[in-house]
Design a protein around this motif. Structure first.
Motif, short mmCIF file in Angstrom:
data_model
loop_
_atom_site.label_atom_id
_atom_site.label_comp_id
_atom_site.label_asym_id
_atom_site.label_seq_id
_atom_site.Cartn_x
_atom_site.Cartn_y
_atom_site.Cartn_z
N MET A 1 0.84 -1.19 0.00
CA MET A 1 0.00 0.00 0.00
C MET A 1 0.88 1.24 0.00
O MET A 1 1.76 1.39 0.83
CB MET A 1 -0.92 0.01 1.23
N THR A 2 0.63 2.14 -0.97
CA THR A 2 1.37 3.39 -1.01
C THR A 2 0.79 4.37 0.01
O THR A 2 -0.31 4.17 0.53
CB THR A 2 1.30 4.03 -2.40
N VAL A 3 1.53 5.45 0.26
CA VAL A 3 1.02 6.47 1.17
C VAL A 3 -0.27 7.06 0.63
O VAL A 3 -1.24 7.27 1.37
CB VAL A 3 2.08 7.58 1.37
N GLU A 4 -0.32 7.32 -0.68
CA GLU A 4 -1.54 7.88 -1.26
C GLU A 4 -2.71 6.92 -1.10
O GLU A 4 -3.83 7.34 -0.78
CB GLU A 4 -1.34 8.20 -2.75
N GLU A 5 -2.49 5.63 -1.29
CA GLU A 5 -3.56 4.65 -1.12
C GLU A 5 -4.06 4.62 0.31
O GLU A 5 -5.26 4.50 0.57
CB GLU A 5 -3.06 3.27 -1.54
N ALA A 6 -3.14 4.74 1.27
CA ALA A 6 -3.54 4.74 2.68
C ALA A 6 -4.36 5.98 3.01
O ALA A 6 -5.38 5.91 3.71
CB ALA A 6 -2.31 4.66 3.57
N ILE A 7 -3.94 7.14 2.49
CA ILE A 7 -4.65 8.38 2.77
C ILE A 7 -6.04 8.36 2.17
O ILE A 7 -7.04 8.70 2.83
CB ILE A 7 -3.85 9.59 2.25
N ARG A 8 -6.13 7.98 0.90
CA ARG A 8 -7.43 7.97 0.23
C ARG A 8 -8.30 6.80 0.67
O ARG A 8 -9.53 6.86 0.57
CB ARG A 8 -7.23 7.94 -1.29
#
Length: 220
Positions: A1-8
């Motif tokens: 999981m990328t940081v963007e995926e975790a945030i969104r």
């Protein structure tokens, strides 16, 4: 999981499975959260995690006080003043939740039952209470906020769900007594967390975000 995926991909969960999170996973998540930024690296947060019998006892007392109409006495409170823009965002959030739960706005009993779920901690198997020493002020409270976001993203990255709850700050002395915390440590809020129960209608709630132009100014 990328940081963007975790945030969104992170969203507030209002219904958890009873399954406890393994201690090894808890250790990994909270160790990762320790890397949150803070002014001059003071790391002002103090975190107390309730699980098992401790959480059951706390939950029952939160519920009892809510049913009795006992007023909360938070360590920190704001003025309650809010402009129309922000009030509308809060109304929109409530409308999205009630819609997911099939509750009409005129249904006061239904709305009250939905609100009471906060004191049930949404059946979460764990609740983290976020505190800081009374010596710290607003800037350090912002540090605790950055810790909370880091913690919730760490939970998301480990396949866990969470819900930050201001209601967990309503009875700080109860929390202090439960954990044997000195009076100088003040409670800000709590985060319920665990595994999402996908069968709970409230968990289908999704909110939007304001356009960038309402929050961010770029100037060359």
């Amino acid at each position: 999981m990328t940081v963007e995926e975790a945030i969104r991909g992170r969203y507030s969960i209002r219904g958890f499975l009873p399954d406890p999170v393994p201690q090894s996973t808890l250790n990994n998540v909270f160790e990762l959260a320790q890397w949150a930024p803070s002014g001059t690296n003071i790391q002002p947060w103090q975190v107390y995690v309730a699980s098992g019998d401790t959480l059951v006892t706390l939950r029952e007392e939160f519920k009892r006080r809510a049913r009795a109409g006992e007023k909360g006495h938070p360590d920190h409170s704001d003025s309650g003043k809010m402009g129309e823009l922000w009030r509308q965002r809060r109304r929109d959030c409530a409308a999205a939740l009630y819609d997911a739960m099939g509750i009409e706005w005129e249904d006061k009993a239904g709305r009250a039952a939905a609100a009471f779920r906060n004191f049930e901690m949404f059946d979460a198997p764990h609740v983290a209470f976020l505190c800081m020493h009374e010596n710290f002020g607003k800037s350090s409270a912002a540090d605790v906020g950055m810790y909370a976001q880091t913690l919730m993203l760490a939970l998301t990255a480990h396949g866990l769900a969470s819900c930050a709850q201001g209601t967990m700050g309503h009875h700080p002395q109860l929390v202090r007594d439960t954990f044997g915390i000195e009076s100088e440590v003040k409670l800000l809020f709590g985060i319920s967390f665990g595994y999402e129960d996908t069968s709970v209608p409230a968990n289908a709630t999704r909110t939007s975000r304001a356009p960038l132009s309402e929050s961010v100014v770029f100037r060359d």
